[in-house]
Design an enzyme around this catalytic site. Structure first.
Site, mmCIF file in Angstrom:
data_model
loop_
_atom_site.group_PDB
_atom_site.id
_atom_site.type_symbol
_atom_site.label_atom_id
_atom_site.label_comp_id
_atom_site.label_asym_id
_atom_site.label_seq_id
_atom_site.Cartn_x
_atom_site.Cartn_y
_atom_site.Cartn_z
ATOM 1 N N LYS A 79 37.834 14.647 23.223
ATOM 2 C CA LYS A 79 38.530 13.639 24.031
ATOM 3 C C LYS A 79 39.600 12.954 23.190
ATOM 4 O O LYS A 79 39.369 12.648 22.013
ATOM 5 C CB LYS A 79 37.514 12.604 24.536
ATOM 6 C CG LYS A 79 38.093 11.534 25.441
ATOM 7 C CD LYS A 79 37.013 10.537 25.878
ATOM 8 C CE LYS A 79 37.534 9.482 26.833
ATOM 9 N NZ LYS A 79 36.492 8.509 27.228
ATOM 10 N N SER A 154 35.927 7.930 32.043
ATOM 11 C CA SER A 154 37.242 8.258 31.544
ATOM 12 C C SER A 154 37.340 9.606 30.814
ATOM 13 O O SER A 154 38.454 10.083 30.590
ATOM 14 C CB SER A 154 37.710 7.159 30.586
ATOM 15 O OG SER A 154 36.828 7.038 29.496
ATOM 16 N N SER A 178 31.477 6.593 30.771
ATOM 17 C CA SER A 178 32.550 7.588 30.694
ATOM 18 C C SER A 178 32.151 8.987 30.255
ATOM 19 O O SER A 178 32.966 9.890 30.336
ATOM 20 C CB SER A 178 33.653 7.089 29.778
ATOM 21 O OG SER A 178 34.468 6.201 30.486
HETATM 22 N N1 GLN Z 1 34.599 3.071 33.979
HETATM 23 C C1 GLN Z 1 34.310 2.081 32.985
HETATM 24 C C2 GLN Z 1 35.571 1.319 32.660
HETATM 25 O O1 GLN Z 1 36.512 1.510 33.316
HETATM 26 C C3 GLN Z 1 33.716 2.715 31.772
HETATM 27 C C4 GLN Z 1 34.710 3.392 30.910
HETATM 28 C C5 GLN Z 1 34.115 3.978 29.683
HETATM 29 O O2 GLN Z 1 32.902 4.206 29.579
HETATM 30 N N2 GLN Z 1 34.960 4.191 28.712
HETATM 31 O O3 GLN Z 1 35.625 0.537 31.776
#
Ligand code: GLN
Length: 486
Positions: A79, A154, A178
């Site tokens: 990632k 994400s 994420s």
């Molecule tokens: N969807 C969550 C956010 O927008 C978690 C994102 C993540 O785990 N990086 O913060």
């Protein structure tokens, strides 16, 4: 059949037997990327010559019977919030366009030392803020099961890459879901380890008290192999724990007699897609058939996880992202004074969601509001942690959905950040409590989209979660469901 269809476990076996070479395997992954990335946009950067060079080195060491580990020669996607020396690291943001870090994240380094071949960097919501990969400055990643839908986020690029057989495995980061939510949306297995189990060195910080580096594979077995190689202490991250690094053995027990699985009533709420609830209940029934005892439990402060997370994570983000000022990293806007350079660069290069979170976080931390928002959120976070401690005095693991829905259409939450935040209700609590969570596929909904189940466990109980998912995967075939031929 392309070698790209092999799972990590299968590929490792064939490599060790000398039936395939890492060059062939890596070539197949690169071909799969070349054939599909135009459609999926899972990778932002592919290092073809570098990957082939690493593959040749892995083949060479295997010939000399000096392969560093069973992972040697296996292609991995990373990632784009984790650094790999010499490869761009954009974090899905224009503010880091063309930034090439001179150092490699410890998690990646450990896997490289185990012989893994880094293919390139995968798409992400900008600075990992989002649940759909739509917040990337470099375009959305598409869900390989249905190109009109999001892959989750994400870490959407990594999940899509594994689902579409562009890589045997991938790394992601999980601050609020994420890894688990995109794993669920793309029908792969994804682990968010205990906070502090995997070094965060080289992971670009979002919410430092919540961030963890996780892994995707096609089965619990695949993920276990990656996890055991990348976890462990690190002199460069004082929060990384020094626990025995031992291999995780996945001998599936004949039955799960004596294992207690808790089902939290707060995770089966109105608004959950009926097909999701049905598949999760069926999976729970299967665990019972395998011998586990199913116990209804309560995590009473669950409903506060969302507001607490959306205060703490932006607060930490507002501090962490202060370093992106156009001076030290990435492109710089032209302006007269130093302050104008800062504001112009940040105003132009950060996307809307990142700016929203910086503002939310700065507000929550500002004098006069700190106690009312940030301080209060920290107190409620303690209550959420206690819910888990209480639950884990009764059960060994908690079973629940990963997300209330399956993959949603691109644009569905276009201008409604709150609707997007609601996607995270079931994944945020594990980050707030620091406990591990594992997502794996348990069926499909009426649109043939994968449904994911989540298992959460006490701190450092990754092996137990992986063993449970492995037992499930020995008894079912959902994790083997593959997309139409390439
Ligand atoms: N969807 C969550 C956010 O927008 C978690 C994102 C993540 O785990 N990086 O913060």
């Amino acid at each position: 059949m392309s070698l790209a269809t092999l799972s990590l476990t299968q590929a490792s076996r064939l490599l060790q037997r000398g039936e395939i070479s890492s060059r062939e395997l890596t070539r197949a992954a690169l071909d799969s990327i070349a054939a599909q990335n135009g459609r999926l946009n899972a990778f932002l950067f592919v290092d073809e010559p570098g990957a082939l060079k690493q593959a040749d080195a892995a083949d060479e060491s295997r010939k000399r019977k000096a392969a560093p580990s069973p992972l040697s020669g296996i292609p991995l996607a990373v990632k784009d919030v984790l650094t790999v020396a010499g490869m761009p690291c954009t974090c899905g943001s224009k503010i880091l366009e063309n930034y090439i870090p001179p150092f490699t994240a410890t998690a990646v380094k450990k896997l490289q030392e185990a012989g893994m071949v880094v293919l390139g960097k995968t798409n992400t919501d900008e600075f990992a803020m989002g649940s759909s990969t739509e917040n990337s400055a470099y375009g959305v990643t598409r869900n390989p099961w249905d190109l009109s839908r999001v892959p989750g986020g994400s870490s959407g690029g990594s999940a899509a890459a594994v689902a579409a057989r562009m890589a045997c495995a991938a790394l992601g980061s999980d601050t609020g879901g994420s890894v688990r939510q995109p794993a669920s949306f793309c029908g792969v297995t994804g682990l968010k380890p205990t906070y502090g189990r995997v070094s965060r060195y080289g992971l670009v910080a979002y919410g430092s008290s919540l961030d963890s580096v996780g892994a995707f594979g096609r089965s619990a077995q695949d993920v276990a192999a990656i996890f055991s190689a990348m976890q462990g202490s690190d002199p460069l991250d004082a929060t990384a724990q020094n626990l025995p690094a031992g291999e995780i053995s996945l001998e599936a027990p004949d039955n799960l007699q004596g294992v207690r699985i808790g089902v939290p009533k707060e995770y089966f709420i109105d608004g959950i897609q009926p097909a999701v609830e049905k598949k999760i209940r069926e999976a729970i029934a299967l665990f019972e058939q395998l011998g586990a005892e199913i116990i209804e439990i309560s995590l009473p402060h669950t409903e506060y996880a969302l507001p607490v997370y959306y205060l703490i994570a932006p607060a930490e983000a507002s501090a962490n992202l202060a370093r992106f000022d156009g001076v030290r990293y990435g492109p710089r806007a032209e302006a007269e004074t130093m302050w104008d350079v800062f504001t112009k660069t940040r105003g132009e290069k950060f996307g809307d969601e990142v700016q929203r979170r910086i503002m939310l976080g700065t507000y929550a931390l500002s004098a006069g509001y700190y106690d009312a928002f940030y301080g209060q959120a920290q107190k409620v976070r303690t209550l959420i942690k206690r819910d888990f401690e209480q639950a884990f005095s009764l059960v060994d693991a908690i079973a629940c959905p990963v997300a209330p829905t399956t993959a949603f259409p691109i644009g569905a939450h276009g201008d409604d950040p709150l609707a997007m935040y609601l996607e995270d209700v079931f994944t945020l609590p594990a980050n707030l409590a620091g406990v591990p969570g594992l997502a794996f596929p348990v069926g499909f909904d009426e649109n043939q989209l994968p449904v994911g189940m989540q298992l959460m466990g006490p701190h450092f109980a990754e092996a137990a979660l992986l063993r449970l998912a492995h037992a499930y995967q020995q008894a079912t075939e959902w994790h083997l469901a593959i997309l139409p031929p390439l």
